[in-house]
Design a protein around this motif. Structure first.
Motif, PDB file in Angstrom:
ATOM      1  N   LEU A 394       0.930  -1.016  -0.528  1.00 49.36           N
ATOM      2  CA  LEU A 394      -0.161   0.143  -0.077  1.00 49.36           C
ATOM      3  C   LEU A 394       1.090   1.628   0.182  1.00 49.36           C
ATOM      4  CD1 LEU A 394      -3.054  -0.760   2.563  1.00 49.36           C
ATOM      5  CD2 LEU A 394      -3.225  -0.536   0.174  1.00 49.36           C
ATOM      6  N   LEU A 395       2.102   1.238   0.803  1.00 48.23           N
ATOM      7  CA  LEU A 395       2.637   1.775   0.571  1.00 48.23           C
ATOM      8  C   LEU A 395       2.836   3.293  -0.902  1.00 48.23           C
ATOM      9  CD1 LEU A 395       5.673   2.286   2.963  1.00 48.23           C
ATOM     10  CD2 LEU A 395       3.421   3.596   3.017  1.00 48.23           C
ATOM     11  N   PRO A 396       3.525   2.374  -1.766  1.00 52.49           N
ATOM     12  CA  PRO A 396       3.351   2.986  -3.281  1.00 52.49           C
ATOM     13  C   PRO A 396       2.200   3.944  -3.851  1.00 52.49           C
ATOM     14  CG  PRO A 396       3.877   1.020  -3.655  1.00 52.49           C
ATOM     15  CD  PRO A 396       3.107   0.515  -1.623  1.00 52.49           C
ATOM     16  N   SER A 397       1.032   3.828  -2.925  1.00 51.74           N
ATOM     17  CA  SER A 397       0.246   4.109  -3.292  1.00 51.74           C
ATOM     18  C   SER A 397       0.582   5.996  -3.056  1.00 51.74           C
ATOM     19  CB  SER A 397      -1.172   4.584  -2.523  1.00 51.74           C
ATOM     20  OG  SER A 397      -1.426   4.305  -1.422  1.00 51.74           O
ATOM     21  N   LEU A 398       1.497   5.947  -2.342  1.00 57.49           N
ATOM     22  CA  LEU A 398       1.566   7.715  -1.891  1.00 57.49           C
ATOM     23  C   LEU A 398       2.541   8.195  -3.095  1.00 57.49           C
ATOM     24  CD1 LEU A 398       3.111   6.575   1.691  1.00 57.49           C
ATOM     25  CD2 LEU A 398       1.174   8.064   1.197  1.00 57.49           C
ATOM     26  N   ASP A 399       2.496   9.647  -2.703  1.00 62.06           N
ATOM     27  CA  ASP A 399       3.317   9.754  -4.670  1.00 62.06           C
ATOM     28  C   ASP A 399       5.427   9.848  -4.191  1.00 62.06           C
ATOM     29  OD1 ASP A 399       4.860  10.800  -6.002  1.00 62.06           O
ATOM     30  OD2 ASP A 399       3.565  12.849  -5.924  1.00 62.06           O
ATOM     31  N   LEU A 400       5.815   8.846  -3.740  1.00 61.87           N
ATOM     32  CA  LEU A 400       7.014   8.635  -2.663  1.00 61.87           C
ATOM     33  C   LEU A 400       8.483   9.223  -4.076  1.00 61.87           C
ATOM     34  CD1 LEU A 400       6.902   5.588  -1.800  1.00 61.87           C
ATOM     35  CD2 LEU A 400       6.600   7.270  -0.262  1.00 61.87           C
ATOM     36  N   ARG A 401       8.492  10.315  -3.745  1.00 55.89           N
ATOM     37  CA  ARG A 401       9.684  11.214  -4.665  1.00 55.89           C
ATOM     38  C   ARG A 401      10.647  11.374  -4.858  1.00 55.89           C
ATOM     39  NH1 ARG A 401       5.091  15.894  -6.254  1.00 55.89           N
ATOM     40  NH2 ARG A 401       5.207  15.871  -3.886  1.00 55.89           N
ATOM     41  N   ASP A 402      10.772  11.595  -3.525  1.00 60.30           N
ATOM     42  CA  ASP A 402      12.880  11.485  -3.601  1.00 60.30           C
ATOM     43  C   ASP A 402      13.473  10.714  -2.833  1.00 60.30           C
ATOM     44  OD1 ASP A 402      12.780  11.295  -0.460  1.00 60.30           O
ATOM     45  OD2 ASP A 402      12.244  13.475   0.039  1.00 60.30           O
ATOM     46  N   GLY A 403      14.719  10.331  -2.776  1.00 61.36           N
ATOM     47  CA  GLY A 403      15.138   9.180  -2.202  1.00 61.36           C
ATOM     48  C   GLY A 403      15.588   9.322  -1.484  1.00 61.36           C
ATOM     49  N   ALA A 404      15.445   9.259  -0.286  1.00 61.03           N
ATOM     50  CA  ALA A 404      14.771   8.816   1.274  1.00 61.03           C
ATOM     51  C   ALA A 404      13.204   7.798   0.854  1.00 61.03           C
ATOM     52  CB  ALA A 404      14.990   9.815   1.688  1.00 61.03           C
ATOM     53  N   ASP A 405      12.531   8.524   0.316  1.00 59.53           N
ATOM     54  CA  ASP A 405      10.766   7.522   0.061  1.00 59.53           C
ATOM     55  C   ASP A 405      11.537   6.398  -0.996  1.00 59.53           C
ATOM     56  OD1 ASP A 405       9.283   9.105   2.078  1.00 59.53           O
ATOM     57  OD2 ASP A 405       9.285  10.751   0.729  1.00 59.53           O
ATOM     58  N   LEU A 406      12.317   6.820  -1.825  1.00 54.92           N
ATOM     59  CA  LEU A 406      11.989   5.681  -2.617  1.00 54.92           C
ATOM     60  C   LEU A 406      12.670   4.603  -1.830  1.00 54.92           C
ATOM     61  CD1 LEU A 406      12.962   7.367  -5.862  1.00 54.92           C
ATOM     62  CD2 LEU A 406      10.724   5.570  -5.267  1.00 54.92           C
ATOM     63  N   ALA A 407      13.362   5.073  -1.013  1.00 52.11           N
ATOM     64  CA  ALA A 407      13.989   3.589  -0.017  1.00 52.11           C
ATOM     65  C   ALA A 407      13.433   3.059   0.929  1.00 52.11           C
ATOM     66  CB  ALA A 407      15.553   4.787   0.331  1.00 52.11           C
ATOM     67  N   HIS A 408      12.336   3.748   1.133  1.00 49.20           N
ATOM     68  CA  HIS A 408      11.450   2.742   2.318  1.00 49.20           C
ATOM     69  C   HIS A 408       9.860   2.142   1.290  1.00 49.20           C
ATOM     70  CE1 HIS A 408      13.363   4.846   5.495  1.00 49.20           C
ATOM     71  NE2 HIS A 408      12.507   6.200   4.838  1.00 49.20           N
ATOM     72  N   ALA A 409      10.150   2.518  -0.244  1.00 51.17           N
ATOM     73  CA  ALA A 409       8.967   1.561  -1.195  1.00 51.17           C
ATOM     74  C   ALA A 409       8.780   0.188  -0.405  1.00 51.17           C
ATOM     75  CB  ALA A 409       9.213   1.787  -1.607  1.00 51.17           C
ATOM     76  N   GLY A 410      10.463   0.467  -0.040  1.00 51.91           N
ATOM     77  CA  GLY A 410      10.428  -1.579  -0.215  1.00 51.91           C
ATOM     78  C   GLY A 410      10.658  -1.613   1.950  1.00 51.91           C
ATOM     79  N   LEU A 411      10.011  -1.704   2.829  1.00 56.22           N
ATOM     80  CA  LEU A 411       9.929  -1.730   3.614  1.00 56.22           C
ATOM     81  C   LEU A 411       9.882  -2.392   4.245  1.00 56.22           C
ATOM     82  CD1 LEU A 411      11.485   0.926   6.206  1.00 56.22           C
ATOM     83  CD2 LEU A 411       8.650   0.769   6.487  1.00 56.22           C
ATOM     84  N   ASN A 412      11.013  -3.074   5.459  1.00 57.48           N
ATOM     85  CA  ASN A 412      11.050  -4.712   5.370  1.00 57.48           C
ATOM     86  C   ASN A 412      10.856  -4.385   7.374  1.00 57.48           C
ATOM     87  OD1 ASN A 412      10.097  -6.821   3.325  1.00 57.48           O
ATOM     88  ND2 ASN A 412      11.891  -5.649   2.582  1.00 57.48           N
ATOM     89  N   PHE A 413       9.995  -5.302   8.182  1.00 58.98           N
ATOM     90  CA  PHE A 413      10.105  -6.401   9.388  1.00 58.98           C
ATOM     91  C   PHE A 413      11.569  -6.354   9.538  1.00 58.98           C
ATOM     92  CE2 PHE A 413       5.291  -6.096   9.416  1.00 58.98           C
ATOM     93  CZ  PHE A 413       5.584  -5.731  10.873  1.00 58.98           C
ATOM     94  N   GLY A 414      12.126  -5.996  10.400  1.00 60.17           N
ATOM     95  CA  GLY A 414      13.155  -6.082  10.492  1.00 60.17           C
ATOM     96  C   GLY A 414      14.458  -5.492  10.230  1.00 60.17           C
ATOM     97  N   ASP A 415      15.202  -4.361   9.442  1.00 64.38           N
ATOM     98  CA  ASP A 415      15.062  -3.635   8.729  1.00 64.38           C
ATOM     99  C   ASP A 415      16.035  -2.525  10.169  1.00 64.38           C
ATOM    100  OD1 ASP A 415      17.220  -2.022   7.602  1.00 64.38           O
ATOM    101  OD2 ASP A 415      16.003  -2.311   5.517  1.00 64.38           O
ATOM    102  N   GLY A 416      17.089  -2.478  10.552  1.00 63.93           N
ATOM    103  CA  GLY A 416      17.065  -1.961  11.682  1.00 63.93           C
ATOM    104  C   GLY A 416      17.739  -0.772  10.976  1.00 63.93           C
ATOM    105  N   ALA A 417      17.802  -0.524  10.012  1.00 64.44           N
ATOM    106  CA  ALA A 417      18.687   0.468   8.993  1.00 64.44           C
ATOM    107  C   ALA A 417      17.986   1.082   8.793  1.00 64.44           C
ATOM    108  CB  ALA A 417      20.023   0.102   8.173  1.00 64.44           C
ATOM    109  N   ALA A 418      16.465   0.700   8.018  1.00 67.71           N
ATOM    110  CA  ALA A 418      15.413   1.898   7.452  1.00 67.71           C
ATOM    111  C   ALA A 418      15.215   2.233   9.020  1.00 67.71           C
ATOM    112  CB  ALA A 418      14.489   0.519   6.793  1.00 67.71           C
ATOM    113  N   VAL A 419      14.700   1.175  10.129  1.00 64.28           N
ATOM    114  CA  VAL A 419      14.600   2.479  11.523  1.00 64.28           C
ATOM    115  C   VAL A 419      14.780   3.744  11.896  1.00 64.28           C
ATOM    116  CG1 VAL A 419      13.995   2.031  13.471  1.00 64.28           C
ATOM    117  CG2 VAL A 419      13.542  -0.106  12.476  1.00 64.28           C
ATOM    118  N   ILE A 420      16.205   3.777  11.660  1.00 63.79           N
ATOM    119  CA  ILE A 420      16.753   4.798  11.873  1.00 63.79           C
ATOM    120  C   ILE A 420      16.302   5.876  11.079  1.00 63.79           C
ATOM    121  CG2 ILE A 420      19.401   5.988  12.092  1.00 63.79           C
ATOM    122  CD1 ILE A 420      20.126   3.200  13.422  1.00 63.79           C
TER     123      ILE A 420
END
Lengths: 640, 108
Positions: A394-420
């Motif tokens: 469901l997150l791709p329904s957001l307009d994820l435009r910049d670099g940081a957002d695109l990195a979150h498009a594949g967000l997964n449980f357990g990804d400690g770096a993504a949490v920070i």
């Protein structure tokens, strides 16, 4: 006026818009009826923070409720720091204060507690409370020194600093070379950016965390408060010899078995126990056990990491464990040494809840929350929601435009770096996703849609703490009904669940009374203010606390029955405050997931909680409180 | 037939240790062989004999030498029911049962 013991008898009121201040007397009957802390603070919220239009009983549209939510960030919403009669007495754990406001996350009462030296200086410099109204036209530092006169100073140079750096800078700037240091409460970047779950930090990392008081402080353009009172201002105690003797005895008891867990491992000891009992919320409450629980358990951290205890001022317990990870040799680099004040809720929220089992990653995330000034529970809760939402596509329904957002498009449980990374984005409201999550789980789910509200784990907008309600039925009721939302601290209903008193997996007709009694118990603790971790050190809590109150205030006819009545009335006052701001019966509930999905794993696998069962318990709770069947407290029942 | 003459029916149970009990014992669990009809105090006594390093922290010895769960600790059976540590009630232990020894201070 009778001589006043234990209290100052006034509040300092500062208007940041006009720069004016005054001292408002507080009637003695109000002090006695509400005790102090959260009780007195709730009374003051009614006095200083009432709506222009009382919405009690009104059927509000969703748009109206949204407007009321946003109005928590208006200059009209007061931010109130409240002390208690015990502050300054040197009773163990008594150096505490309440932070009261209306929450921009829930729209309802926000009643936080924090501890340490700031409490003592607030009482000396400001009286029983400091009420901050209005909004400064420039970034401000509110400085109140020994003369009690507030000065609003420019704080432009503090903007962007972390909570820890802000406190250190203010202390250095106001150091007068030899006297006692000023004590500081401040916000970090999250508060400046109006993140709805921003905290207020004091005394090196203590936090008034829940419900977003830091956002209210930020909305006032107030970066920090610095206070240093005059010790000669300490109000006298009515029976000092009696109090000294009692204080010695209580300190001795506070070092016994009743607080052993808190002194030895701290609350992080909960992780392994909760995991075994099937009450450890994991991966956004999809599981109640975590396969990596042992790695982040209190026992493992105690044995494998550098850990030391920290004490609040005047506290003998020292529950807080400061855990250090990383290498000094790495300096400030990614693997460099980092220390964090670690307690269970932070560990759960930034560990199992987001599926992270690497203790180093959890500790770095906790530290980052403290620096940014974010409530760790809500931060972990909203990130867990985002991870599940991303997993459902469901997150791709957001307009994820910049670099940081695109990195979150594949967000997964357990990804400690993504949490920070997400904590950074939330704290600074960076990108579409960071900005979305900065408004909390409920609003984020409303905007994303797609049914994502079903796994938005919040009550009244406040993210759930680390207790699985389906396997703790008494607490489930407490979480549903507590005025500030999903909070384990304003109800101690879990005490019954973790005892032979009830079957924690089942529902029965006794829970309403148990939950009401436990809420009253918490109200008394939070108003006097005692630390919760002291609660088992008392013999008869009500008798002892009433006796202490008599020793301090000299109101020698105050007894345990009056303290019980005060506690029940504080619950009424809180509820009435919410009613005035649009509370409705449907606000007392639990998230859809808790009511529709049985537990998937652990010893309680297959156990669920139906809406019908929860509603029955809520009816019992209203009955125990003496409220209407619709859950309302009638104004006439509140007598001060 | 009284309890002295009744045939013993022994089962193996596991005591799981949490918090400082685990650290003091240097192990996360202890295995005990007990009678199915042992009351809780008898089971605690067996635990003290099997794991004496728990005495003085999670367990204490009364003047008569009997072991008891120390103040601040609780017992739970199989992660489900919390037990009253002093009760004489007999929980018919079953082979493979787990008894959890944990802090009774739940909050945090």
């Amino acid at each position: 006026m009778d001589a006043l013991y234990g209290y100052r008898g006034f509040a300092t009121v500062v208007d940041l818009t006009t720069g004016e201040y005054r001292r408002d007397p507080i009637p003695q009957d109000a002090l006695r009826a509400t005790v102090g802390g959260i009780g007195l603070g709730t009374w003051m919220l009614h006095r200083y923070g009432s709506p222009i239009v009382d919405h009690d009983g009104e059927i509000l549209s969703d748009d109206n409720r949204k407007q009321l939510l946003d109005s928590a960030l208006s200059p009209d919403n007061p931010l109130i720091f409240v002390t208690s009669p015990l502050v300054g007495t040197r009773l163990t754990t008594s150096s505490k204060f309440a932070v009261m406001t209306r929450s921009p996350l829930t729209g309802f009462i926000a009643d936080g507690l924090s501890s340490s030296h700031l409490a003592v200086e607030l009482k000396r410099a400001c009286g029983d409370a400091l009420v901050i109204a209005g909004r400064s036209e420039h970034p401000a530092l509110l400085h109140i020194d020994t003369d009690g006169v507030p000065h609003i100073r420019n704080a432009g140079h503090l903007l962007g600093l972390s909570t820890l750096d802000t406190e250190a800078t203010v202390k250095q700037e106001l150091d007068d070379g030899g006297r006692r240091p000023v004590r500081v409460a401040c916000i970090g970047p999250a508060g400046e950016n109006l993140v709805r779950f921003a905290s207020i930090a004091n005394d090196g990392g203590r936090q008034a965390g829940r419900c977003g008081p830091g956002a209210v402080m930020g909305s006032k353009n107030l970066k920090a408060i610095a206070v240093r009172g005059n010790p000669d201002s300490d109000p006298p105690v009515a029976h000092p010899e009696d109090l000294r003797g009692y204080a010695r005895d209580l300190s001795r008891r506070s070092l016994g078995a009743a607080t052993a867990k808190y002194r030895e491992l701290g609350t992080i000891a909960n992780v392994s126990v909760f995991n075994r009992l099937g009450t450890l919320p994991t991966r956004n409450f999809q599981q109640s056990t975590f396969e990596d629980a042992e790695a982040v358990s209190g026992e493992a951290l105690h044995q494998t990491k550098t850990t030391r205890s920290a004490h609040c001022a005047n506290c003998t317990i020292g529950c807080e464990k400061i855990v250090t990870v990383g290498s000094k040799a790495q300096g400030t680099q990614k693997d460099g040494e980092v220390s964090a004040r670690l307690e269970y809720e932070s560990l759960f929220a930034l560990g199992p809840l987001v599926g992270v089992g690497d203790p180093d990653a959890v500790i770095r995330a906790v530290r980052r929350c403290d620096e940014l000034g974010l409530d760790t529970i809500s931060a972990g809760g909203v990130i867990a929601w985002a991870m599940e939402t991303a997993g459902r596509g469901l997150l791709p329904s957001l307009d994820l435009r910049d670099g940081a957002d695109l990195a979150h498009a594949g967000l997964n449980f357990g990804d400690g770096a993504a949490v920070i990374q997400l904590l950074e984005d939330i704290g600074y409201r960076r990108g579409v996703l960071g900005n979305l999550l900065a408004d909390g789980t409920r609003l984020a789910a409303e905007r994303v849609g797609g049914g994502s509200g079903a796994w938005a784990m919040q009550v009244k907008g406040l993210e759930m703490p680390g207790y699985e309600p389906r396997s703790l039925k008494t607490l489930a009721l407490g979480l549903a009904t507590t005025p500030r939302g999903a909070c384990h601290n304003r109800t101690s209903a879990y005490d019954a669940d973790f005892s032979p008193e009830v079957d924690r997996l089942a529902v029965d007709g006794r829970r309403g009374k148990i939950a009401a009694d436990s809420e009253d118990f918490a109200a008394a603790l939070d108003s006097l203010i005692w630390c919760k971790f002291l609660r088992r050190a008392f013999g008869d809590f009500w008798e002892e606390s009433a006796a202490v109150y008599r020793m301090v205030t000299g109101w020698d006819d105050f007894d345990a029955a009056e303290l019980r009545r005060a506690a029940a009335q504080i619950a009424d006052l809180k509820k009435r405050y919410n009613q005035r701001w649009g509370w409705r019966r449907s606000d007392d509930t639990l998230p859809d997931r808790a009511l529709n999905e049985p537990l998937a794993d652990g010893v309680a696998a297959g156990v669920g909680l139906t809406k019908e069962d929860l509603d029955r318990m809520i009816d019992d709770y209203y009955r125990a409180r003496g409220w209407t069947t619709g859950g309302r407290v009638e104004p006439a029942s509140i007598v001060l | 037939m009284n309890s002295l003459t009744a045939p013993r029916n022994l089962v193996v149970v596991t005591v799981e240790l949490f918090g400082m009990a685990r650290i003091h014992a240097g192990a996360s669990s202890v295995t005990l062989t007990v009678d199915t009809r042992s009351p809780v105090p008898a089971l605690v006594d067996a635990l003290a004999r099997e794991c004496p390093s728990l005495v003085g922290n999670a367990l204490h010895l009364a003047e008569d030498g009997a072991a008891a769960v120390a103040d601040g600790y609780a017992l739970n059976r199989n992660g489900l029911a919390f037990l009253s540590p002093d009760t004489d009630a007999v929980w018919p232990w079953q082979e493979g049962d787990s008894i959890l020894l944990l802090s009774n201070q739940a909050g945090g």
